[in-house]
Design a protein around this motif. Sequence first.
Motif, PDB file in Angstrom:
ATOM      1  N   PHE A  64       0.836  -1.192   0.000  1.00  0.00           N
ATOM      2  CA  PHE A  64       0.000   0.000   0.000  1.00  0.00           C
ATOM      3  C   PHE A  64       0.874   1.245   0.000  1.00  0.00           C
ATOM      4  N   ALA A 121      -4.903  11.720   9.285  1.00  0.00           N
ATOM      5  CA  ALA A 121      -5.077  10.379   8.773  1.00  0.00           C
ATOM      6  C   ALA A 121      -4.188  10.142   7.578  1.00  0.00           C
ATOM      7  N   LEU A 122      -3.660   8.953   7.490  1.00  0.00           N
ATOM      8  CA  LEU A 122      -3.026   8.517   6.272  1.00  0.00           C
ATOM      9  C   LEU A 122      -4.132   8.139   5.297  1.00  0.00           C
ATOM     10  N   PHE A 131      -4.894   5.866   2.313  1.00  0.00           N
ATOM     11  CA  PHE A 131      -4.304   4.671   1.726  1.00  0.00           C
ATOM     12  C   PHE A 131      -4.844   4.402   0.334  1.00  0.00           C
ATOM     13  N   GLY A 132      -3.972   3.916  -0.516  1.00  0.00           N
ATOM     14  CA  GLY A 132      -4.407   3.350  -1.772  1.00  0.00           C
ATOM     15  C   GLY A 132      -4.990   1.966  -1.513  1.00  0.00           C
ATOM     16  N   LYS A 133      -5.513   1.356  -2.537  1.00  0.00           N
ATOM     17  CA  LYS A 133      -6.197   0.081  -2.362  1.00  0.00           C
ATOM     18  C   LYS A 133      -5.267  -1.128  -2.421  1.00  0.00           C
ATOM     19  N   TYR A 169      -8.343   2.044  12.443  1.00  0.00           N
ATOM     20  CA  TYR A 169      -8.748   1.885  11.057  1.00  0.00           C
ATOM     21  C   TYR A 169      -9.566   0.608  10.920  1.00  0.00           C
ATOM     22  N   GLY A 220      -9.740  -0.753   1.055  1.00  0.00           N
ATOM     23  CA  GLY A 220      -8.509  -0.361   1.730  1.00  0.00           C
ATOM     24  C   GLY A 220      -8.726  -0.071   3.200  1.00  0.00           C
ATOM     25  N   LEU A 221      -7.841   0.730   3.759  1.00  0.00           N
ATOM     26  CA  LEU A 221      -7.892   1.105   5.175  1.00  0.00           C
ATOM     27  C   LEU A 221      -8.569   2.457   5.313  1.00  0.00           C
ATOM     28  N   LEU A 240      -9.963   5.410   8.203  1.00  0.00           N
ATOM     29  CA  LEU A 240      -9.804   5.880   9.568  1.00  0.00           C
ATOM     30  C   LEU A 240     -11.154   6.014  10.257  1.00  0.00           C
ATOM     31  N   GLN A 279       3.192   5.852  10.966  1.00  0.00           N
ATOM     32  CA  GLN A 279       2.259   5.128  11.824  1.00  0.00           C
ATOM     33  C   GLN A 279       2.630   3.651  11.839  1.00  0.00           C
TER      34      GLN A 279
END
Lengths: 115, 114
Positions: free
Chosen positions: A89, A102-103, A105-107, B35, B42-43, B45, B103
């Motif tokens: 990711f 927040a990060l 994220f890509g999938k 998360y 995906g992830l 939050l 993180q």
Amino acid sequence: GESVGLHLPTLSVQEGDNSIINCAYSNSASDYFIWYKQESGKGPQFIIDIRSNMDKRQGQRVTVLLNKTVKHLSLQIAATQPGDSAVYFCAETPWANQAGTALIFGKGTTLSVSS
Amino acid sequence: IAGITQAPTSQILAAGRRMTLRCTQDMRHNAMYWYRQDLGLGLRLIHYSNTAGTTGKGEVPDGYSVSRANTDDFPLTLASAVPSQTSVYFCASSQTSGSSDTQYFGPGTRLTVL
């Protein structure tokens, strides 16, 4: 809107080959980028990061390249090994050093390494 | 040093039940996050905490609550679980500083709501 995505959901390589995993982002204000590796049944594991004031950063067998002109990020893995098989990711945050940011994220791209 | 631990590892829960997922870190990181990871999405939050005593909402906070009574612990509570909350939940922490926002993630809790 902003998004982080990967060009290919899967990548298959032979052991010993070099792997390149790509990621595109849309937010030009993005400041910090991270690559994570996630093995089956485990949490994401930090691989390498890069800030927007850099174009390239190298780690052990891994290199991250950042092209801010086209908003593109890539992860290069040298001499890919079966243990590198995982989902990769990319993640980005547009606000550096702010706690609670927040990060995004890509999938993910699934890397499969065959021996 | 264990890093981040989560409990339980997995849980099957009846809809309508209350459930608390536990997260503990021993790195003295100031920030912690929850998360959820769903196939194809995906992830995402749920909630975060900048420091002990403060919390904030993430992208998908509805149906979840958190508390941060101290630096090390960041429990996530589902007050009345619904099937759409079936997911893998990851806790993460970071020490926000001038040089790194990385993180670090726990091993996850797999939750199934029936």
